[in-house]
Motif scaffolding. Structure first.
Motif, PDB file in Angstrom:
ATOM      1  N   ASN A 310       0.825  -1.209   0.000  1.00  9.70           N
ATOM      2  CA  ASN A 310       0.000   0.000   0.000  1.00  9.70           C
ATOM      3  C   ASN A 310       0.858   1.257   0.000  1.00  9.70           C
ATOM      4  O   ASN A 310       0.515   2.256  -0.634  1.00  9.70           O
ATOM      5  CB  ASN A 310      -0.937   0.009   1.210  1.00  9.70           C
ATOM      6  CG  ASN A 310      -2.077   0.985   1.033  1.00  9.70           C
ATOM      7  OD1 ASN A 310      -2.680   1.054  -0.035  1.00  9.70           O
ATOM      8  ND2 ASN A 310      -2.368   1.756   2.059  1.00  9.70           N
ATOM      9  N   GLU A 311       1.984   1.217   0.702  1.00 11.63           N
ATOM     10  CA  GLU A 311       2.852   2.401   0.679  1.00 11.63           C
ATOM     11  C   GLU A 311       3.324   2.677  -0.739  1.00 11.63           C
ATOM     12  O   GLU A 311       3.328   3.821  -1.199  1.00 11.63           O
ATOM     13  CB  GLU A 311       4.048   2.225   1.612  1.00 11.63           C
ATOM     14  CG  GLU A 311       4.957   3.447   1.600  1.00 11.63           C
ATOM     15  CD  GLU A 311       5.949   3.504   2.751  1.00 11.63           C
ATOM     16  OE1 GLU A 311       7.001   4.131   2.562  1.00 11.63           O
ATOM     17  OE2 GLU A 311       5.672   2.948   3.833  1.00 11.63           O
ATOM     18  N   LEU A 312       3.707   1.620  -1.467  1.00  9.72           N
ATOM     19  CA  LEU A 312       4.184   1.797  -2.835  1.00  9.72           C
ATOM     20  C   LEU A 312       3.138   2.462  -3.712  1.00  9.72           C
ATOM     21  O   LEU A 312       3.411   3.473  -4.373  1.00  9.72           O
ATOM     22  CB  LEU A 312       4.560   0.436  -3.438  1.00  9.72           C
ATOM     23  CG  LEU A 312       5.051   0.486  -4.884  1.00  9.72           C
ATOM     24  CD1 LEU A 312       6.520   0.905  -4.925  1.00  9.72           C
ATOM     25  CD2 LEU A 312       4.864  -0.875  -5.571  1.00  9.72           C
ATOM     26  N   ILE A 313       1.911   1.941  -3.719  1.00  8.65           N
ATOM     27  CA  ILE A 313       0.926   2.462  -4.664  1.00  8.65           C
ATOM     28  C   ILE A 313       0.326   3.784  -4.198  1.00  8.65           C
ATOM     29  O   ILE A 313      -0.289   4.500  -5.001  1.00  8.65           O
ATOM     30  CB  ILE A 313      -0.180   1.429  -4.952  1.00  8.65           C
ATOM     31  CG1 ILE A 313      -0.989   1.098  -3.709  1.00  8.65           C
ATOM     32  CG2 ILE A 313       0.409   0.175  -5.577  1.00  8.65           C
ATOM     33  CD1 ILE A 313      -2.111   0.098  -3.957  1.00  8.65           C
ATOM     34  N   CYS A 321       4.812  11.451  -6.380  1.00  6.57           N
ATOM     35  CA  CYS A 321       5.585  11.137  -7.584  1.00  6.57           C
ATOM     36  C   CYS A 321       4.593  10.887  -8.714  1.00  6.57           C
ATOM     37  O   CYS A 321       3.381  10.879  -8.501  1.00  6.57           O
ATOM     38  CB  CYS A 321       6.477   9.915  -7.367  1.00  6.57           C
ATOM     39  SG  CYS A 321       5.572   8.372  -7.097  1.00  6.57           S
ATOM     40  N   GLY A 322       5.098  10.676  -9.919  1.00  2.00           N
ATOM     41  CA  GLY A 322       4.234  10.377 -11.050  1.00  2.00           C
ATOM     42  C   GLY A 322       3.631   8.994 -10.930  1.00  2.00           C
ATOM     43  O   GLY A 322       4.104   8.161 -10.150  1.00  2.00           O
ATOM     44  N   PRO A 323       2.589   8.699 -11.726  1.00  3.28           N
ATOM     45  CA  PRO A 323       1.904   7.402 -11.619  1.00  3.28           C
ATOM     46  C   PRO A 323       2.815   6.198 -11.806  1.00  3.28           C
ATOM     47  O   PRO A 323       2.568   5.135 -11.237  1.00  3.28           O
ATOM     48  CB  PRO A 323       0.856   7.472 -12.731  1.00  3.28           C
ATOM     49  CG  PRO A 323       0.611   8.932 -12.941  1.00  3.28           C
ATOM     50  CD  PRO A 323       1.936   9.595 -12.705  1.00  3.28           C
ATOM     51  N   ASP A 324       3.882   6.357 -12.595  1.00  6.08           N
ATOM     52  CA  ASP A 324       4.773   5.226 -12.896  1.00  6.08           C
ATOM     53  C   ASP A 324       6.107   5.312 -12.179  1.00  6.08           C
ATOM     54  O   ASP A 324       7.060   4.601 -12.527  1.00  6.08           O
ATOM     55  CB  ASP A 324       5.018   5.151 -14.407  1.00  6.08           C
ATOM     56  CG  ASP A 324       5.694   6.412 -14.946  1.00  6.08           C
ATOM     57  OD1 ASP A 324       5.703   7.445 -14.231  1.00  6.08           O
ATOM     58  OD2 ASP A 324       6.198   6.370 -16.085  1.00  6.08           O
TER      59      ASP A 324
END
Length: 462
Positions: A310-313, A321-324
């Motif tokens: 969850n932290e990552l997404i 940061c940007g979506p990718d």
């Protein structure tokens, strides 16, 4: 800009977060400890509090009253709330709005939990779970393309979210391990934390597997604990000389799911990606920023890492940061000391623990102490290296499936001025980074001087 007057956090308190298997404490005594510390920090008694909101998930009705009655039976409105993992922040959101829109000058938000060991389950097996359709949707998403996963419901859902991110943008399980290791290393400096082992990336990866993507050390544990925050108006801050510790709630929002959670066939949406994005975007708009702006002025974040996945997404969902770019952000170290943001300096839920009703209030407690510059070994650097006396913002993100997200943007006010007696003097130590139990003498300093019950105090346990 959101309407209403300015509001400020003037006091905060927290208990140690402990493991359920060794718990010997009740929700009432943990709630009393957190509230007493918050009142001492603010320099007020319970007589001053005009309303209270108490959050918990596992408890009968009126647990909030039972915890606060130890401080007095003053007749104030006490409301109990339950919003899954975002329960604590929902309590604060409700208290904050009461002050913001003139219902009270001072409101108290308290959250606590005592949890059974093991994965979360329902207390009501005789009826369908409110998250049953989310679980069904997740299975449909797995069958449609992600591939079948395994493990308990909650970690499986968030792990699927990470797997979708990997397929879309890159990254792998090692990025989750780096997030988890970062949080566990942060927790070494937090005396309130349930785990202070500082696991390495290798140790995280070698821990027992919970799902295809998550190991045990990437998951938050069941926990017991309590936390409390006190909100006040600007007039109250000045009238009580709290300019040396008041932290402004610049903007705060609570959002729930939109159709994407059920209609998009996206695991990331099921676990609250757009719900979090919409909430964060609203908060930054309410703070006066144009679309997509303001994140570069954030220095420290407490982010809801119930699982490393969850932290990552949530990095891109919150606009950090940007979506990718979430996995690239991990690679750059822009989520820890020396990077662009310090994320979860407390250790986060994975290491600090996750007593559901206390979690969100604990997050606000830690960010408040960061912005006071009291956080000691947990202190994020560079928050005040600016021409603006207010320094950088602190961001809080707290999500509960089913669903609700609370995001708060906090900052020192322009009138913040260090010096004189503050909460550290009133408690006798710096509770931002030192954990002590309270005494009955502490309770006597802050309980009601008009409406206390000797009978209740006789039965109070510390």
């Amino acid at each position: 800009m959101a309407k209403g007057r300015r509001t400020f956090l003037i006091g905060g308190g927290c208990t140690a977060f402990i493991k359920a298997s060794i718990a010997t404490r009740t929700t009432e005594d943990m709630g009393l400890e957190a509230a007493t510390k918050a009142l001492l920090d603010a320099g007020i008694t319970y007589d001053t509090v005009q309303m209270a909101v108490v959050g918990y998930c596992y408890g009968d009705s009126t647990c909030g009253q039972r915890a606060l009655y130890n401080l007095g039976l003053t007749g104030i409105p006490i409301t109990n709330v339950n919003n899954n993992c975002s329960t604590g922040s929902t309590a604060l959101y409700t208290a904050n709005n009461a002050v913001k829109f003139g219902q009270a000058e001072v409101a108290l938000a308290l959250g606590f939990e005592r949890m059974k060991p093991g994965s979360l389950g329902t207390n009501w097996p005789d009826r369908p779970s409110p998250t049953a359709l989310l679980n069904q949707k997740m299975e449909e998403v797995e069958i449609a393309g992600l591939g079948l996963n395994h493990g308990p419901g909650a970690p499986r859902m968030f792990a699927d979210g990470a797997q979708e991110y990997f397929q879309k943008y890159g990254g792998n399980i090692e990025h989750l391990a780096r997030i988890a290791s970062k949080n566990h290393k942060h927790s070494v400096n937090n005396p309130y934390s349930q785990f202070r082992d500082g696991w390495s990336v290798e140790q995280v990866l070698k821990a027992p597997k919970i799902t295809n993507e998550l190991t045990k050390f990437m998951c938050s544990p069941t926990s017991d604990g309590a936390a409390c925050c006190i909100v006040a108006s600007e007039d109250f801050v000045h009238a009580h000389g709290l300019e040396n510790q008041a932290i402004e709630i610049v903007a705060q929002a609570l959002t729930t799911d939109n159709p994407l959670a059920y209609e998009s066939n996206s695991a990331m949406e099921v676990v609250g990606y757009s719900m979090s994005k919409n909430c964060a975007d609203q908060v930054f708009r309410d703070a006066g920023f144009k679309e997509g702006e303001g994140r570069d002025q954030v220095g420290v974040v407490e982010l809801h890492d119930c699982f490393a996945a969850n932290e990552l997404i949530m990095y891109p969902a919150l606009g950090l940061c940007g979506p990718d770019e979430a996995h690239k952000m991990v690679e750059r170290g822009d989520n820890t000391y020396g990077g662009k943001y310090v994320i979860n300096p407390s250790g986060g839920l994975e290491a600090k623990g996750h007593p559901l009703g206390a979690t969100g209030l604990g997050m606000h407690f830690y960010i408040m102490m960061q912005l006071r510059n009291w956080a000691g070994p947990m202190q994020a650097p560079g928050l005040f290296d600016t021409k603006d006396i207010r320094g950088k913002y602190g961001l809080v993100h707290n999500v509960g499936l089913g669903g609700a997200v609370v995001v708060s943007l906090l900052r020192r006010p322009e009138f913040f001025k260090e010096g004189g007696e503050d909460g550290r003097d009133r408690l006798g130590y710096n509770h931002a980074h030192e954990c002590r139990r309270i005494t009955m003498n502490d309770v006597d300093k802050v309980n009601s001087k008009k409406e206390s019950s000797p009978y209740l105090m006789q039965h109070a346990k510390l």
